[in-house]
Design a protein around this motif. Structure first.
Motif, PDB file in Angstrom:
ATOM      1  N   LEU A  47       4.056  13.197  10.959  1.00  0.00           N
ATOM      2  CA  LEU A  47       3.143  14.332  10.842  1.00  0.00           C
ATOM      3  C   LEU A  47       1.754  13.797  10.505  1.00  0.00           C
ATOM      4  CD1 LEU A  47       3.292  17.447  10.888  1.00  0.00           C
ATOM      5  CD2 LEU A  47       3.823  17.378   8.455  1.00  0.00           C
ATOM      6  N   CYS A  48       0.759  14.159  11.318  1.00  0.00           N
ATOM      7  CA  CYS A  48      -0.599  13.583  11.221  1.00  0.00           C
ATOM      8  C   CYS A  48      -0.525  12.109  11.631  1.00  0.00           C
ATOM      9  CB  CYS A  48      -1.203  13.720   9.837  1.00  0.00           C
ATOM     10  SG  CYS A  48      -1.239  15.409   9.224  1.00  0.00           S
ATOM     11  N   CYS A  49      -0.092  11.883  12.843  1.00  0.00           N
ATOM     12  CA  CYS A  49       0.248  10.513  13.281  1.00  0.00           C
ATOM     13  C   CYS A  49      -0.968   9.656  13.570  1.00  0.00           C
ATOM     14  CB  CYS A  49       1.152  10.568  14.507  1.00  0.00           C
ATOM     15  SG  CYS A  49       0.348  11.269  15.961  1.00  0.00           S
ATOM     16  N   GLY A  50      -2.172  10.274  13.693  1.00  0.00           N
ATOM     17  CA  GLY A  50      -3.360   9.481  14.005  1.00  0.00           C
ATOM     18  C   GLY A  50      -3.176   8.742  15.325  1.00  0.00           C
ATOM     19  N   PRO A  51      -3.746   7.527  15.432  1.00  0.00           N
ATOM     20  CA  PRO A  51      -3.680   6.793  16.699  1.00  0.00           C
ATOM     21  C   PRO A  51      -2.323   6.125  16.948  1.00  0.00           C
ATOM     22  CG  PRO A  51      -4.965   5.575  15.104  1.00  0.00           C
ATOM     23  CD  PRO A  51      -4.593   6.859  14.429  1.00  0.00           C
ATOM     24  N   GLY A  52      -1.321   6.484  16.169  1.00  0.00           N
ATOM     25  CA  GLY A  52       0.045   6.078  16.513  1.00  0.00           C
ATOM     26  C   GLY A  52       0.485   4.754  15.930  1.00  0.00           C
ATOM     27  N   ARG A  53      -0.157   4.320  14.841  1.00  0.00           N
ATOM     28  CA  ARG A  53       0.194   2.968  14.352  1.00  0.00           C
ATOM     29  C   ARG A  53       1.609   2.911  13.803  1.00  0.00           C
ATOM     30  NH1 ARG A  53      -1.347   1.609   9.020  1.00  0.00           N
ATOM     31  NH2 ARG A  53      -1.697   3.522   7.837  1.00  0.00           N
ATOM     32  N   LEU A 109       7.686  11.902   8.175  1.00  0.00           N
ATOM     33  CA  LEU A 109       6.743  10.998   7.513  1.00  0.00           C
ATOM     34  C   LEU A 109       5.369  11.640   7.479  1.00  0.00           C
ATOM     35  CD1 LEU A 109       7.596   7.631   9.353  1.00  0.00           C
ATOM     36  CD2 LEU A 109       8.475   8.439   7.148  1.00  0.00           C
ATOM     37  N   ASN A 110       4.652  11.383   6.401  1.00  0.00           N
ATOM     38  CA  ASN A 110       3.248  11.787   6.317  1.00  0.00           C
ATOM     39  C   ASN A 110       2.546  10.631   5.619  1.00  0.00           C
ATOM     40  OD1 ASN A 110       0.955  13.151   4.553  1.00  0.00           O
ATOM     41  ND2 ASN A 110       1.280  14.477   6.293  1.00  0.00           N
ATOM     42  N   MET A 111       1.798   9.835   6.412  1.00  0.00           N
ATOM     43  CA  MET A 111       1.351   8.527   5.937  1.00  0.00           C
ATOM     44  C   MET A 111      -0.159   8.447   5.759  1.00  0.00           C
ATOM     45  SD  MET A 111       4.308   7.032   6.015  1.00  0.00           S
ATOM     46  CE  MET A 111       4.362   5.270   6.280  1.00  0.00           C
ATOM     47  N   TYR A 112      -0.569   7.547   4.841  1.00  0.00           N
ATOM     48  CA  TYR A 112      -1.967   7.131   4.731  1.00  0.00           C
ATOM     49  C   TYR A 112      -2.871   8.300   4.327  1.00  0.00           C
ATOM     50  CZ  TYR A 112      -6.028   4.277   6.264  1.00  0.00           C
ATOM     51  OH  TYR A 112      -7.208   3.550   6.339  1.00  0.00           O
ATOM     52  N   THR A 113      -2.436   8.990   3.290  1.00  0.00           N
ATOM     53  CA  THR A 113      -3.225  10.095   2.712  1.00  0.00           C
ATOM     54  C   THR A 113      -3.593  11.144   3.760  1.00  0.00           C
ATOM     55  OG1 THR A 113      -4.098   8.476   1.120  1.00  0.00           O
ATOM     56  CG2 THR A 113      -5.098  10.636   1.122  1.00  0.00           C
ATOM     57  N   SER A 114      -2.568  11.725   4.333  1.00  0.00           N
ATOM     58  CA  SER A 114      -2.758  12.799   5.326  1.00  0.00           C
ATOM     59  C   SER A 114      -2.312  14.129   4.736  1.00  0.00           C
ATOM     60  CB  SER A 114      -1.945  12.495   6.588  1.00  0.00           C
ATOM     61  OG  SER A 114      -2.300  11.250   7.110  1.00  0.00           O
ATOM     62  N   LEU A 142       9.085  11.614   3.547  1.00  0.00           N
ATOM     63  CA  LEU A 142       8.399  10.529   2.835  1.00  0.00           C
ATOM     64  C   LEU A 142       6.904  10.714   3.034  1.00  0.00           C
ATOM     65  CD1 LEU A 142       9.331   6.821   2.635  1.00  0.00           C
ATOM     66  CD2 LEU A 142       7.022   7.472   3.306  1.00  0.00           C
ATOM     67  N   LEU A 143       6.195  10.745   1.920  1.00  0.00           N
ATOM     68  CA  LEU A 143       4.756  11.021   1.958  1.00  0.00           C
ATOM     69  C   LEU A 143       4.020   9.927   1.183  1.00  0.00           C
ATOM     70  CD1 LEU A 143       3.473  14.598   1.436  1.00  0.00           C
ATOM     71  CD2 LEU A 143       2.481  12.785   0.090  1.00  0.00           C
ATOM     72  N   GLU A 144       2.954   9.410   1.767  1.00  0.00           N
ATOM     73  CA  GLU A 144       2.206   8.311   1.139  1.00  0.00           C
ATOM     74  C   GLU A 144       0.742   8.712   0.967  1.00  0.00           C
ATOM     75  OE1 GLU A 144       0.856   5.350   3.692  1.00  0.00           O
ATOM     76  OE2 GLU A 144      -0.134   4.364   2.025  1.00  0.00           O
ATOM     77  N   ASP A 232       3.894   2.200 -11.031  1.00  0.00           N
ATOM     78  CA  ASP A 232       3.414   1.825 -12.367  1.00  0.00           C
ATOM     79  C   ASP A 232       1.981   1.329 -12.265  1.00  0.00           C
ATOM     80  OD1 ASP A 232       3.591  -0.700 -11.298  1.00  0.00           O
ATOM     81  OD2 ASP A 232       5.376  -1.281 -12.424  1.00  0.00           O
ATOM     82  N   LYS A 233       1.527   0.602 -13.259  1.00  0.00           N
ATOM     83  CA  LYS A 233       0.108   0.218 -13.288  1.00  0.00           C
ATOM     84  C   LYS A 233      -0.274  -0.730 -12.154  1.00  0.00           C
ATOM     85  CE  LYS A 233       0.812  -3.612 -16.422  1.00  0.00           C
ATOM     86  NZ  LYS A 233       0.607  -4.211 -17.706  1.00  0.00           N
ATOM     87  N   ARG A 234       0.724  -1.344 -11.504  1.00  0.00           N
ATOM     88  CA  ARG A 234       0.406  -2.260 -10.403  1.00  0.00           C
ATOM     89  C   ARG A 234       0.349  -1.544  -9.050  1.00  0.00           C
ATOM     90  NH1 ARG A 234       3.889  -5.435 -13.700  1.00  0.00           N
ATOM     91  NH2 ARG A 234       5.541  -4.158 -12.846  1.00  0.00           N
ATOM     92  N   ALA A 235       0.704  -0.244  -9.028  1.00  0.00           N
ATOM     93  CA  ALA A 235       0.843   0.460  -7.747  1.00  0.00           C
ATOM     94  C   ALA A 235      -0.472   0.505  -6.970  1.00  0.00           C
ATOM     95  CB  ALA A 235       1.339   1.878  -8.003  1.00  0.00           C
ATOM     96  N   LYS A 236      -0.360   0.311  -5.653  1.00  0.00           N
ATOM     97  CA  LYS A 236      -1.544   0.375  -4.785  1.00  0.00           C
ATOM     98  C   LYS A 236      -1.544   1.678  -3.996  1.00  0.00           C
ATOM     99  CE  LYS A 236      -3.230  -4.113  -4.813  1.00  0.00           C
ATOM    100  NZ  LYS A 236      -2.595  -4.473  -6.043  1.00  0.00           N
ATOM    101  N   ARG A 237      -0.413   2.349  -3.932  1.00  0.00           N
ATOM    102  CA  ARG A 237      -0.303   3.634  -3.256  1.00  0.00           C
ATOM    103  C   ARG A 237       0.799   4.427  -3.929  1.00  0.00           C
ATOM    104  NH1 ARG A 237       0.406  -0.334   1.499  1.00  0.00           N
ATOM    105  NH2 ARG A 237      -0.340   1.314   2.836  1.00  0.00           N
ATOM    106  N   LEU A 238       0.800   5.718  -3.692  1.00  0.00           N
ATOM    107  CA  LEU A 238       1.848   6.576  -4.238  1.00  0.00           C
ATOM    108  C   LEU A 238       2.699   7.070  -3.073  1.00  0.00           C
ATOM    109  CD1 LEU A 238       3.298   8.440  -6.261  1.00  0.00           C
ATOM    110  CD2 LEU A 238       1.362  10.022  -6.077  1.00  0.00           C
TER     111      LEU A 238
END
Ligand SMILES: C[S@@+](CC[C@H](N)C(=O)[O-])C[C@H]1O[C@@H](n2cnc3c(N)ncnc32)[C@H](O)[C@@H]1O
Length: 245
Positions: A47-53, A109-114, A142-144, A232-238
C-alpha cells in the motif's frame, strides 16, 4: 490539492526521496528480513508502493504482489521497474483511504513512512481498518515509519544534500503538540529554487499499537529494525505489525 497528491513533490523530488541505495536496500530486506518472509505464494499488498522498490523483489520471490499508489507518474515508474525486472505484479492507482479488497491478501505492507498523511486522525485509522478488511483471517499488516522517538533525536538540524546540479535542503518542524511533523524540502539549482513539503501525523510505538488495536488487530509487535531488533534507543525506524484474528 493536498500535499500528498502533489506530483511536484513525489516526481519533482524523486532523486531525493528515492536515492539509488534505497532500491538496493529493499532488495536486501526482502531477501533477508525475517519480518518480510511470508509463506510461499502469499498474496501481498504494498500500500503506497511508490516506484516499486519492494514490489519488484517481492514478486521475484514468488509472492502474488499488488501495488497501490495514488500518483500516476510514480505508479508508472513501478510498472516500468516490474517490466524491466521481468516480474509480474498488479499495479493499481488508488487512494489508501478507499482501497479495500475484502479478504484479498495474506499480507499488507505500508513502508517508508507512508502513513499518517490525512489531516483528520480518524482517516488515518480508517486506512488501518481498510487493511484489516483486506486481509484474510490470520493475515498480517506491517507498517514502517519514522517513529516519534526517532524524530525527537534528530529534530532541529537542517540537512543539506549535494545534488548533481545543485543542493537540496531538508528541515523538520514539529507541529500541534508533537502530533504532526512538517518536512520542508528546497532544491536549489543555479538561480532556481523549488520547494515542497510533507505534513503528516507522527506516532510513538505506544500510539501506533493503540491504533492497531482500534482497527481490530491482535498479536501486535513493535520492532526497531527489519532484523527483528527491539524498538529501543538504538532503533532507526519503527516497524509495527499486527495480525487479523
Ligand atoms: C514516502 S513514499 C513511500 C513509497 C514506498 N512505500 C517506498 O517504500 O519507497 C509514499 C508514497 O505514497 C503515495 N501516496 C501518497 N498519498 C497516498 C494515498 N492517499 N493513497 C495511496 N498512495 C499515496 C505517494 O505517491 C508515494 O509514492
Amino acid at each position: 490539492m493536498t500535499w500528498y497528491s502533489d506530483d511536484g513533490l513525489w516526481s519533482g523530488f524523486s532523486e531525493l526521496m528515492w536515492p539509488q541505495y534505497l532500491t538496493a536496500e529493499a532488495d536486501e530486506l526482502v531477501r533477508e528480513s525475517p519480518l518480510l518472509a511470508f509463506p510461499a505464494g502469499s498474496r501481498v499488498l504494498d500500500l503506497c508502493c511508490g516506484p516499486g522498490r519492494f514490489v519488484v523483489p517481492l514478486a521475484r520471490k514468488g509472492y502474488q504482489v499488488t501495488g497501490v499508489d495514488l500518483n500516476a507518474p510514480v505508479l508508472d515508474r513501478a510498472k516500468q521497474a516490474a517490466a524491466d525486472a521481468d516480474v509480474s505484479a498488479e499495479l493499481v492507482q488508488g487512494d489508501m483511504l478507499e482501497f479495500v479488497r475484502p479478504g484479498g491478501f495474506d499480507v499488507v505492507l505500508n513502508m517508508y513512512t507512508s502513513f499518517g498523511y490525512f489531516d483528520e486522525a480518524e482517516k488515518n485509522l480508517q486506512v488501518l481498518r481498510n487493511a484489516h478488511t483486506s486481509l484474510a483471517p490470520g493475515g498480517k499488516l506491517l507498517l514502517e515509519v519514522f517513529g516519534k522517538e526517532i524524530v525527537a533525536k534528530n529534530i532541529g538540524r537542517t540537512h543539506a544534500f549535494p545534488q548533481p546540479d545543485g543542493i537540496a535542503y531538508m528541515r523538520h518542524s514539529v507541529l500541534d503538540d508533537w502530533t504532526k511533523l512538517r518536512t520542508d524540502w528546497t532544491l536549489v539549482d543555479g538561480e532556481v529554487a523549488r520547494s515542497a513539503h510533507i505534513q503528516s501525523f507522527i506516532y510513538s510505538a505506544a500510539e501506533l499499537r493503540r491504533l492497531f488495536e482500534d482497527a481490530g488487530f491482535t498479536d501486535i509487535e513493535a520492532y526497531g529494525g527489519f532484523d527483528g531488533a527491539p524498538y529501543d534507543k538504538r532503533a532507526k525506524r519503527l516497524i509495527v505489525q499486527g495480525r487479523k484474528a
